[in-house]
Each structure stands twice: as structure tokens, then as C-alpha cells.
Design a protein around this motif. Structure first.
Motif, mmCIF file in Angstrom:
data_model
loop_
_atom_site.group_PDB
_atom_site.id
_atom_site.type_symbol
_atom_site.label_atom_id
_atom_site.label_comp_id
_atom_site.label_asym_id
_atom_site.label_seq_id
_atom_site.Cartn_x
_atom_site.Cartn_y
_atom_site.Cartn_z
ATOM 1 N N ILE A 1 -44.783 10.145 -10.329
ATOM 2 C CA ILE A 1 -45.728 9.557 -11.275
ATOM 3 C C ILE A 1 -46.421 8.394 -10.577
ATOM 4 N N VAL A 2 -47.738 8.462 -10.439
ATOM 5 C CA VAL A 2 -48.457 7.411 -9.725
ATOM 6 C C VAL A 2 -48.905 6.299 -10.669
ATOM 7 N N ARG A 3 -49.163 6.627 -11.911
ATOM 8 C CA ARG A 3 -49.456 5.591 -12.891
ATOM 9 C C ARG A 3 -49.403 6.178 -14.296
ATOM 10 N N THR A 4 -49.285 5.299 -15.278
ATOM 11 C CA THR A 4 -49.259 5.703 -16.685
ATOM 12 C C THR A 4 -50.343 4.952 -17.431
ATOM 13 N N ALA A 5 -51.161 5.689 -18.163
ATOM 14 C CA ALA A 5 -52.243 5.085 -18.948
ATOM 15 C C ALA A 5 -51.912 5.212 -20.425
ATOM 16 N N TYR A 6 -52.042 4.110 -21.144
ATOM 17 C CA TYR A 6 -51.856 4.109 -22.600
ATOM 18 C C TYR A 6 -53.221 3.854 -23.228
ATOM 19 N N SER A 7 -53.838 4.918 -23.725
ATOM 20 C CA SER A 7 -55.222 4.822 -24.177
ATOM 21 C C SER A 7 -55.423 5.144 -25.642
ATOM 22 N N HIS A 8 -54.354 5.536 -26.341
ATOM 23 C CA HIS A 8 -54.521 6.013 -27.706
ATOM 24 C C HIS A 8 -53.831 5.145 -28.765
ATOM 25 N N ALA B 1 -54.660 18.126 -1.866
ATOM 26 C CA ALA B 1 -54.011 17.372 -2.942
ATOM 27 C C ALA B 1 -53.872 18.205 -4.206
ATOM 28 N N THR B 2 -52.729 18.051 -4.867
ATOM 29 C CA THR B 2 -52.487 18.600 -6.197
ATOM 30 C C THR B 2 -52.142 17.449 -7.124
ATOM 31 N N TYR B 3 -52.958 17.270 -8.154
ATOM 32 C CA TYR B 3 -52.722 16.223 -9.134
ATOM 33 C C TYR B 3 -52.428 16.856 -10.494
ATOM 34 N N ALA B 4 -51.742 16.110 -11.337
ATOM 35 C CA ALA B 4 -51.410 16.613 -12.671
ATOM 36 C C ALA B 4 -51.460 15.470 -13.665
ATOM 37 N N ALA B 5 -51.731 15.819 -14.915
ATOM 38 C CA ALA B 5 -51.732 14.861 -16.015
ATOM 39 C C ALA B 5 -50.837 15.406 -17.117
ATOM 40 N N ALA B 6 -49.897 14.594 -17.553
ATOM 41 C CA ALA B 6 -48.960 14.987 -18.599
ATOM 42 C C ALA B 6 -49.161 14.097 -19.819
ATOM 43 N N ALA B 7 -49.513 14.710 -20.942
ATOM 44 C CA ALA B 7 -49.642 13.975 -22.202
ATOM 45 C C ALA B 7 -48.256 13.838 -22.826
ATOM 46 N N CYS B 8 -47.966 12.653 -23.372
ATOM 47 C CA CYS B 8 -46.612 12.389 -23.868
ATOM 48 C C CYS B 8 -46.634 11.795 -25.273
ATOM 49 N N SER B 9 -45.542 12.007 -25.980
ATOM 50 C CA SER B 9 -45.450 11.600 -27.379
ATOM 51 C C SER B 9 -45.377 10.095 -27.562
ATOM 52 N N ASP B 10 -45.069 9.335 -26.506
ATOM 53 C CA ASP B 10 -45.038 7.880 -26.622
ATOM 54 C C ASP B 10 -46.423 7.263 -26.445
ATOM 55 N N GLY B 11 -47.443 8.099 -26.384
ATOM 56 C CA GLY B 11 -48.808 7.619 -26.216
ATOM 57 C C GLY B 11 -49.250 7.515 -24.776
ATOM 58 N N GLY B 12 -48.341 7.769 -23.844
ATOM 59 C CA GLY B 12 -48.674 7.641 -22.431
ATOM 60 C C GLY B 12 -49.264 8.908 -21.859
ATOM 61 N N LEU B 13 -50.148 8.716 -20.894
ATOM 62 C CA LEU B 13 -50.694 9.808 -20.102
ATOM 63 C C LEU B 13 -50.173 9.589 -18.688
ATOM 64 N N ARG B 14 -49.146 10.382 -18.294
ATOM 65 C CA ARG B 14 -48.549 10.241 -16.978
ATOM 66 C C ARG B 14 -49.365 11.019 -15.953
ATOM 67 N N LEU B 15 -49.830 10.321 -14.923
ATOM 68 C CA LEU B 15 -50.647 10.917 -13.884
ATOM 69 C C LEU B 15 -49.778 11.099 -12.642
ATOM 70 N N LEU B 16 -49.699 12.328 -12.158
ATOM 71 C CA LEU B 16 -48.754 12.691 -11.116
ATOM 72 C C LEU B 16 -49.457 13.143 -9.845
ATOM 73 N N ASP B 17 -48.819 12.851 -8.714
ATOM 74 C CA ASP B 17 -49.227 13.396 -7.425
ATOM 75 C C ASP B 17 -48.179 14.432 -7.036
ATOM 76 N N ALA B 18 -48.599 15.699 -6.998
ATOM 77 C CA ALA B 18 -47.689 16.795 -6.660
ATOM 78 C C ALA B 18 -48.190 17.527 -5.422
ATOM 79 N N SER B 19 -48.867 16.829 -4.545
ATOM 80 C CA SER B 19 -49.437 17.452 -3.348
ATOM 81 C C SER B 19 -48.340 18.106 -2.518
ATOM 82 N N PRO B 20 -48.582 19.330 -2.024
ATOM 83 C CA PRO B 20 -47.538 20.072 -1.308
ATOM 84 C C PRO B 20 -46.936 19.329 -0.128
ATOM 85 N N GLY B 21 -47.730 18.542 0.584
ATOM 86 C CA GLY B 21 -47.223 17.868 1.771
ATOM 87 C C GLY B 21 -46.388 16.636 1.502
ATOM 88 N N ARG B 22 -46.305 16.186 0.247
ATOM 89 C CA ARG B 22 -45.588 14.952 -0.053
ATOM 90 C C ARG B 22 -44.074 15.147 -0.092
#
Length: 392
Positions: free
Chosen positions: A187-194, A161-182
Motif C-alpha cells: 500500500i503506497v498511500r491511503t486517501a480518505y475522500s468520502h 508498473a501494475t497499480y491497484a485501487a481498493a475501496a474500503c468500508s472505513d472510507g479509505g481508498l487504498r492505493l497499491l503498487d503491485a508491479s511484477p518486479g517489486r
């Protein structure tokens, strides 16, 4: 830089114009990656810290040419691909899929995106239009208004598995699944924590936790997969520094529970995330915004930071003291520390990448001299600083 057995690498949030990383992609290869308006991959020369331009992804071998007359050798450029209407703001490495991950700001009328570029493009001469087309086959577009500010990648070899987290200016933290076999990045989910812009993100080495920082100066921890809510870490106690934007986050390579942050006020903070307490703080250690920081792969207490004041500061997180301060020729926008303990790649505000041998950084009285320079981004900008910052 990272050994093949250490999939996640240390490249974090940088100036929005350009970013770089010095990384070992395969056991025999050491490469410097940089991205601004284009993505460049270069082989590091064997004269510096024992690095060799050996086997690259796909089995191709290239040896960097030595510069005439001895001295430093010129980097051997393996890949040069224009980003087509975008500028990279962050870079990280996916050693599992043998790709470079880029956070790309699209500019007016073009949305921001995350791209995974295969290192195989650097083999067999894939440097032209074919490379540009393949560049966009492994990417995901971010929603309108979600400007990317940082990107962090974590590879879990046992899970494939390869996962990634992208911080964004709208306050969202986009969590991605970039696994080679997919077959695709999603984007698997977005967290708004700030509640304000997310300005930094860093995944833990086990992929379970994501640390994120905000424009209000707060850092929170939360699980990558849905579960418990965000846990805030203690912030600075100085009133005027509590609201300065977090500009970078790094987990220690040698101490999994150690997390460091830098901010726009020149401050550094280090936490033990297991007990969610400060290990140490370095208030206003820099004379301007700190743009990047990197833990040593050799010394668990050594933290290196660089910023707008054109200084590299070496700190001991064990004792909470500053060890050394070294001046460089321009403001620092990013750092990447080589695993062998001697090389440090530094991106500068005038679009240069400088490689330093840490054994030579002994004088505070004069500007440090790099053992290698990489000026491709500066040349693309016409030789001036108009291209904006660069990062290593």
C-alpha cells in the motif's frame, strides 16, 4: 475481456459473495475467471464467438472439450483454488504480471486482503496444495476494520508498473503498487475522500486518476499519486436518490474521458470527466439495485447494465436513450463484455455464470437463453442460492 495490448479490464464492484470476469489474457487465449469461495479459471470454447482455448500463460495449450451431442460445450476448468477462509468480492486482471487480482473478504477473525494469483498456476496441472500456497505469496493484508468493497487494476506496460485501487468500508481508498518486479504488493498511500464507506473504485487507463464512489451516492476523482485533492462529480438531482450507494464504476474502453456509475437505487449516470459534467442520466432505469455495468469494446455509445431485477439494459449514452431490455433467469451481480463484440458473461444471484451471444438477445417477451452455463460455484454451494451472488 481484453486484448493483451489493453492491460486493464472491466471487472468492478459486485455482490460480496462471488465475482467473475470474461477476459482475453494472451492473444490466442480467451478465459473466464470467477471467484467466490474459490478461484476458478476456465477456457472459453471456440464455438462461441470464435473464441479458442489456445496458448495460456506459460505456453501450455488446452482445448475445451465439446459437449456430447452438439449444442453448447462445457467450459474447460484450468484452475480451481479454494480461498481458505475468504470470499472474493471483486476481481480484475493484471496482464502485465499475468495474474488475476482478487479483493477477498476474510470473514470473522480473518482480515480482508488483496491477492494477485499467477495465471501460470493454470498450466502444467498446478491445481492442488501448491496452488493454494502460491495464492498467498502475492498479497497484502488490509488494516483491521477496512473491509474491501471493490478493486481496480491498471497496467502500464511502458513503465513496467501494475497499480491497484481498493475501496474500503472505513472510507479509505487504498492505493497499491503491485508491479511484477517489486517482489511484493504494498500500500503506497491511503486517501480518505468520502467521510463514509467507499463502495466502488475505478482507475483510468493511463493510471493517473482514480474514480471512487461512496455509500452516500457521491463520486470523486483524484490523482493516483499524491497531488491535488479530490474533485467531486455532479450527482443526481432527485432528492431521494442522492444518498443511494454507488455500486459500480466503469471507464469507457473507447472514450478515455467517459465514466459511468450505477447505484443501489436503479440509476445510471455518465460523465465527461475532462469537464466534470454529466453526459446523460438514466434515473431508475432498473427496478432495483444495479450491480454492474460494462461499456462495449466496439460501440463507444453502448453501455450495458444489470441488476437485482434480473434485467440486462442496453443504453445509448450518445442519445441518452434506452435501446433494449432483456430478462435473464436470476438477478444480475456482474457483467463482462467480450472484445469481439458478441459475447457477454453474466454472473447471477444464484451463483451461475451465463454467457450470452448478443446477436440472440432480440426478444423482450421471454427470458434470454445463454449459449453457455458455468455452474461450478453453485455446485460448491450445494445447488442453492445460499452461496450468495455471483459476478461476471
Amino acid at each position: 475481456p481484453r486484448r493483451a495490448s489493453r492491460p486493464e479490464g472491466p471487472l468492478g464492484p459486485v455482490a460480496r459473495r462471488c465475482c467473475h470476469g470474461l477476459r482475453r489474457t494472451l492473444p490466442q487465449a480467451a478465459m473466464l475467471a470467477s471467484a467466490g469461495r474459490s478461484l476458478l479459471l476456465a477456457a472459453c470454447d471456440e464455438h462461441f464467438g470464435g473464441l479458442a482455448g489456445g496458448a495460456l500463460a506459460g505456453g501450455a495449450r488446452r482445448t475445451p472439450p465439446s459437449a456430447a451431442g452438439g449444442g453448447s460445450a462445457l467450459p474447460s476448468v484450468l484452475l480451481d483454488v479454494h480461498l481458505q477462509g475468504g470470499t472474493a468480492v471483486a476481481l480484475d486482471w493484471d496482464s502485465l504480471g499475468e495474474r488475476v487480482a482478487l479483493g477477498i473478504a476474510g470473514g470473522p477473525g480473518i482480515g480482508d486482503r488483496v491477492s494477485f494469483v499467477p495465471l501460470s498456476l493454470a498450466c502444467g496441472g498446478g491445481l492442488g496444495e501448491e496452488a493454494a500456497e502460491l495464492l498467498f505469496q502475492g498479497e497484502v493484508a488490509l488494516p483491521a476494520g477496512a473491509g474491501i468493497t471493490d478493486l481496480s487494476v491498471c497496467c502500464l506496460a511502458e513503465e513496467g508498473a501494475t497499480y491497484a485501487a481498493a475501496a474500503c468500508s472505513d472510507g479509505g481508498l487504498r492505493l497499491l503498487d503491485a508491479s511484477p518486479g517489486r517482489g511484493s504488493v504494498s500500500i503506497v498511500r491511503t486517501a480518505y475522500s468520502h467521510g463514509v464507506a467507499a463502495t466502488a473504485a475505478r482507475m483510468s487507463r493511463d493510471g493517473r486518476t482514480v474514480a471512487s464512489g461512496s455509500s452516500s451516492g457521491h463520486v470523486v476523482l483524484q490523482p493516483f499519486h499524491a497531488g491535488t485533492g479530490p474533485a467531486p462529480l455532479p450527482s443526481l438531482s432527485h432528492g431521494e436518490d442522492r444518498a443511494v450507494a454507488i455500486t459500480g464504476l466503469r471507464y469507457s474502453v473507447l472514450r478515455a474521458d467517459c465514466l459511468a456509475a450505477c447505484d443501489a437505487g436503479g440509476n445510471l449516470q455518465v460523465w465527461d470527466v475532462r469537464v466534470q459534467r454529466h453526459i446523460c442520466r438514466f434515473p431508475r432505469v432498473h427496478g432495483g439495485a444495479v450491480r454492474s455495468l460494462s461499456f462495449s469494446d466496439q460501440n463507444p455509445d453502448l453501455l450495458i447494465s444489470g441488476g437485482d431485477d434480473g434485467k440486462l439494459i442496453f443504453s445509448d449514452v450518445g442519445s441518452g436513450s434506452t435501446i433494449r431490455e432483456v430478462g435473464v433467469e436470476a438477478g444480475v451481480s456482474a457483467l463482462s463484455y467480450h472484445q469481439d463484440g458478441y459475447l457477454l458473461a453474466v454472473g447471477t444471484a444464484n451463483s451461475m455464470v451465463l454467457v450470452f451471444d448478443l446477436r440472440n438477445l432480440v426478444s423482450k417477451a421471454k427470458t434470454a437463453e445463454p449459449v453457455q452455463r458455468f455452474s461450478a460455484h453453485q455446485q460448491r454451494a450445494g445447488g442453492g442460492a445460499g452461496a450468495g451472488g455471483s459476478a461476471a
